[in-house]
Write a protein that holds these residues in place. Structure first.
Motif, PDB file in Angstrom:
ATOM      1  N   SER A  89      29.651  38.941  21.540  1.00 38.74           N
ATOM      2  CA  SER A  89      29.603  39.584  22.858  1.00 38.74           C
ATOM      3  C   SER A  89      28.539  40.664  22.893  1.00 38.74           C
ATOM      4  O   SER A  89      27.769  40.767  23.861  1.00 38.74           O
ATOM      5  CB  SER A  89      30.977  40.186  23.194  1.00 38.74           C
TER       6      SER A  89
ATOM      7  N   TRP B 288      41.483  25.791  22.871  1.00 35.57           N
ATOM      8  CA  TRP B 288      40.686  25.586  24.080  1.00 35.57           C
ATOM      9  C   TRP B 288      40.827  24.166  24.605  1.00 35.57           C
ATOM     10  O   TRP B 288      41.014  23.957  25.810  1.00 35.57           O
ATOM     11  CB  TRP B 288      39.214  25.891  23.796  1.00 35.57           C
TER      12      TRP B 288
ATOM     13  N   ASN C  73      41.000  32.612  25.256  1.00 34.16           N
ATOM     14  CA  ASN C  73      39.921  32.462  26.228  1.00 34.16           C
ATOM     15  C   ASN C  73      40.510  32.773  27.593  1.00 34.16           C
ATOM     16  O   ASN C  73      41.320  32.007  28.105  1.00 34.16           O
ATOM     17  CB  ASN C  73      39.330  31.049  26.197  1.00 34.16           C
ATOM     18  N   GLN C  74      40.103  33.918  28.155  1.00 32.28           N
ATOM     19  CA  GLN C  74      40.747  34.379  29.376  1.00 32.28           C
ATOM     20  C   GLN C  74      40.506  33.442  30.552  1.00 32.28           C
ATOM     21  O   GLN C  74      41.413  33.221  31.371  1.00 32.28           O
ATOM     22  CB  GLN C  74      40.244  35.790  29.732  1.00 32.28           C
ATOM     23  N   PHE C  75      39.315  32.865  30.651  1.00 33.01           N
ATOM     24  CA  PHE C  75      39.049  31.971  31.773  1.00 33.01           C
ATOM     25  C   PHE C  75      39.910  30.714  31.691  1.00 33.01           C
ATOM     26  O   PHE C  75      40.474  30.267  32.697  1.00 33.01           O
ATOM     27  CB  PHE C  75      37.568  31.588  31.825  1.00 33.01           C
TER      28      PHE C  75
ATOM     29  N   ILE D 163      32.881  39.090  28.175  1.00 33.48           N
ATOM     30  CA  ILE D 163      32.388  38.075  27.230  1.00 33.48           C
ATOM     31  C   ILE D 163      33.312  37.987  26.019  1.00 33.48           C
ATOM     32  O   ILE D 163      33.635  36.889  25.544  1.00 33.48           O
ATOM     33  CB  ILE D 163      30.954  38.408  26.801  1.00 33.48           C
TER      34      ILE D 163
ATOM     35  N   SER E 199      36.404  38.532  25.990  1.00 31.78           N
ATOM     36  CA  SER E 199      37.671  37.900  26.396  1.00 31.78           C
ATOM     37  C   SER E 199      37.605  36.382  26.341  1.00 31.78           C
ATOM     38  O   SER E 199      38.634  35.714  26.422  1.00 31.78           O
ATOM     39  CB  SER E 199      38.055  38.340  27.811  1.00 31.78           C
ATOM     40  N   MET E 200      36.392  35.818  26.207  1.00 33.55           N
ATOM     41  CA  MET E 200      36.259  34.368  26.062  1.00 33.55           C
ATOM     42  C   MET E 200      36.605  33.920  24.643  1.00 33.55           C
ATOM     43  O   MET E 200      36.672  32.712  24.368  1.00 33.55           O
ATOM     44  CB  MET E 200      34.834  33.925  26.401  1.00 33.55           C
TER      45      MET E 200
END
Length: 400
Positions: A10, A66, A114-116, A165, A167-168
């Motif tokens: 990040s 993921w 991965n937050q998204f 970033i 948080s991904m």
């Protein structure tokens, strides 16, 4: 940076963005060279140190998380499964390779690192679009005018970008206090991106009805805040008393009583499951244990770790084997290489005369042992010491 690879990545990404902003004339050449050199370095590293790269990929559980989280989203694309139900819904999507990492796997998966993807699975495509507008859109817009911003806005933008970033790869926007810090930074960014005009501010000479509405709404919000804070405080207090009673005072009855009181204030699924385990493992009371697990089944998260197996064990003690088989099958779906659960399922199927199903389960049990690098001779050891189910590498090394 806490020795986090996600944090270093990040930081490097943010530094690259700043470099491209301040040296725009070099942008195309720099990007081309970075991509080219990165590919070359990756190929060379794979050729020279392929075993190290393979070991890193094998050990890192993120890729499994993921991929399976995206599968969960594909099955619930519009509105997702909701945050309270994520852990329970996700349990059956974990692939086998999640459980055979060389380090110890986690029985519970509350976030995919991965937050998204978490937002995508929890809230669906509509929630993901809203998240992108709230968190990403103003950041991109302000980076376009980065040089014109004040220094405090620049620092806030850089800090928020780093957290987003990061948080991904980790739980940065999921856990306290980084989530709270990110929200504060986000408010600064939105204040800069969407400033309030003075004409939009409320008039000091508000009418009486407007003042009543404003004061009533403020009072209602404050009352709700106090109520929720009180519930949270009492829940935490009773939970702490339970831990003290169990670990310090050695009083399991008081511990269970405190857990029950905590549940009355806030019925957190993991706490309800904990109460059921205490009832079963310490008091050996299947009826009391089922009382708590039945409460768990009524929550948005009806599965916590091996809760289905604990329910099955209680039902077996009460000689309710057909019901127990239903729950142990749920557990083997969530934990496909669990030697204890598969053995219990095979035993129940044999007891209930389901010979063909028992043979299929036996094949699954042998495959599970094969995945872990174990053999049939290790089954008694795992049944005697359940911790080896999570630490099978240590059991494998005992034979060397």
């Amino acid at each position: 940076l806490c020795d986090s690879r996600g944090a270093y990545l990040s930081l490097g990404t943010v530094m690259l963005i700043l470099f491209l902003i301040y040296f725009p004339n070099l942008r195309s050449r720099i990007l081309t060279r970075i991509i080219l050199y990165s590919v070359i370095l990756l190929v060379l590293f794979s050729l020279l140190y392929g075993n190290i790269l393979a070991d890193i990929l094998f050990r890192d559980v993120r890729f499994s998380l993921w991929h399976s989280t995206f599968r969960l989203f594909l099955d619930n694309p519009l509105i997702g499964v909701g945050t309270p139900s994520f852990e329970s819904a996700y349990a059956q999507y974990r692939p086998i390779d999640y459980f055979i990492k060389s380090h110890h796997f986690a029985f519970r998966t509350i976030h995919p690192h991965n937050q998204f993807l978490y937002i995508l699975a929890a809230f669906g495509i509509f929630g993901a679009v809203a998240w992108l507008i709230l968190w990403i859109y103003p950041v991109i817009k302000l980076f376009r005018i980065f040089k014109t911003l004040d220094i405090d806005i620049k620092l806030s933008l850089i800090s928020l970008s780093f957290l987003i970033i990061h948080s991904m790869f980790d739980l940065v926007l999921f856990q306290w206090p980084t989530m709270f810090l990110a929200c504060l930074l986000l408010s600064i960014i939105w204040r800069q991106f969407w400033p309030i005009n003075e004409s939009a501010l409320p008039d000091e000479k508000e009418s009486l009805p407007s003042k009543i509405i404003i004061y009533a709404t403020s009072l209602a919000c404050f009352t709700l805040f106090l109520s929720l804070s009180y519930q949270d405080f009492m829940y935490s207090n009773h939970l702490r008393d339970s831990e003290l009673s169990m670990d310090i005072r050695m009083a399991p009855s008081d511990a269970l009583s405190s857990v029950n009181e905590a549940i009355e204030y806030n019925p957190v699924p993991s706490t309800i499951s904990h109460a059921g385990i205490i009832s079963s493992s310490i008091f050996r009371d299947p009826e009391m244990s089922l009382f708590f697990f039945n409460r768990l089944l009524d929550t948005p998260c009806p599965q916590i770790a091996h809760s289905n197996r604990h329910i099955a064990e209680c039902l077996i003690k009460l000689n309710r084997k057909p019901e127990a088989l239903l729950f142990i099958r749920k557990d083997t779906i969530n934990f496909p290489i669990s030697v204890i659960s598969l053995s219990m399922q095979m035993s129940l199927e044999n007891d209930l005369g389901q010979r063909r199903d028992a043979e299929i389960t036996a094949e699954k049990l042998m495959n599970a042992l094969k995945h872990m690098g174990l053999s049939e001779k290790h089954i008694p050891e795992i049944l005697k010491h359940p911790e080896y189910e999570n630490k099978f590498v240590e059991l494998r090394e005992k034979d060397k």
